[in-house]
Design a protein around this motif. Structure first.
Motif, PDB file in Angstrom:
ATOM      1  N   SER A  30      29.268 -29.678  88.571  1.00 19.99           N
ATOM      2  CA  SER A  30      28.024 -28.697  87.627  1.00 19.99           C
ATOM      3  C   SER A  30      26.929 -29.693  87.352  1.00 19.99           C
ATOM      4  N   LEU A  33      24.184 -29.680  90.160  1.00 21.66           N
ATOM      5  CA  LEU A  33      23.596 -28.295  90.555  1.00 21.66           C
ATOM      6  C   LEU A  33      22.288 -28.196  89.322  1.00 21.66           C
ATOM      7  N   PRO A  34      21.337 -27.518  90.003  1.00 22.02           N
ATOM      8  CA  PRO A  34      20.123 -27.569  89.070  1.00 22.02           C
ATOM      9  C   PRO A  34      20.250 -26.348  87.830  1.00 22.02           C
ATOM     10  N   CYS A  36      20.049 -23.434  85.717  1.00 22.21           N
ATOM     11  CA  CYS A  36      19.613 -21.973  86.112  1.00 22.21           C
ATOM     12  C   CYS A  36      18.362 -21.390  85.455  1.00 22.21           C
ATOM     13  N   GLN A  37      17.670 -20.914  86.345  1.00 20.90           N
ATOM     14  CA  GLN A  37      16.188 -20.250  86.176  1.00 20.90           C
ATOM     15  C   GLN A  37      16.228 -19.063  86.869  1.00 20.90           C
ATOM     16  N   VAL A  48      17.897 -20.213  92.014  1.00 23.34           N
ATOM     17  CA  VAL A  48      18.908 -20.821  92.786  1.00 23.34           C
ATOM     18  C   VAL A  48      20.250 -20.466  92.385  1.00 23.34           C
ATOM     19  N   GLU A  49      21.072 -20.125  93.353  1.00 25.29           N
ATOM     20  CA  GLU A  49      22.506 -20.078  93.064  1.00 25.29           C
ATOM     21  C   GLU A  49      23.119 -20.771  93.880  1.00 25.29           C
ATOM     22  N   CYS A  51      24.222 -22.427  90.015  1.00 23.72           N
ATOM     23  CA  CYS A  51      23.510 -23.248  89.248  1.00 23.72           C
ATOM     24  C   CYS A  51      24.557 -23.512  88.108  1.00 23.72           C
ATOM     25  N   ARG A  52      23.911 -24.444  87.086  1.00 22.80           N
ATOM     26  CA  ARG A  52      24.740 -24.817  85.731  1.00 22.80           C
ATOM     27  C   ARG A  52      23.844 -24.279  84.664  1.00 22.80           C
TER      28      ARG A  52
END
Length: 140
Positions: A30, A33-34, A36-37, A48-49, A51-52
């Motif tokens: 995690s 991962l980028p 979440c937005q 993006v999926e 995401c953390r």
């Protein structure tokens, strides 16, 4: 059936023991991962999926509240006012007078004073407005 009953507790133990190890791997994955937005074109989807989640916000620290006093206001200056001139005496309306007789140009009261005009609005000899109410007339 007996084999299955014996296998379930064994699987539960294996999952419990492996859970701690899997959690560490999940944490490392995690971090890569980028954050979440939301998608700018469609706010119901993520940009993006997978995401953390965003890192937790630091808790607010307490600060003592300081309330300052308002500066003193000087008293407004007193402006002297000249006294008002005496007002003319307002005549007090007389008591209603009984009407003696009326014709097309006006009415006469019991004392013989003439009230000129038609209908309920008439004028007395001094030009004051008088109001006729049934068998009585009163001037203001």
């Amino acid at each position: 059936m007996k084999t299955m009953i014996k296998t379930i507790p064994a699987l539960a133990c294996v999952l419990l023991l492996a859970g701690g190890h899997a959690d560490g791997q999940e944490q490392a994955v995690s971090d890569d991962l980028p954050v979440c937005q939301l998608d700018p074109r469609d706010s119901s989807k993520l940009a993006v999926e997978p995401c953390r989640p965003a890192p937790p916000v630091q808790p607010r620290r307490s600060v003592p509240q300081v309330i300052g006093r308002m500066p003193a206001q000087p008293a407004p200056p007193v402006v002297p006012m000249a006294p008002l001139p005496p007002s003319p005496a307002v005549p007090i309306p007389r008591a209603p007078q009984p009407i003696g007789a009326c014709d097309t140009g006006g009415c006469r009261d019991a004392a013989g004073a003439r009230y000129n005009g038609a209908g309920n609005a008439t004028l007395d000899a001094n030009g004051r407005i008088c109001h006729r109410n049934g068998a009585f007339i009163q001037c203001f």
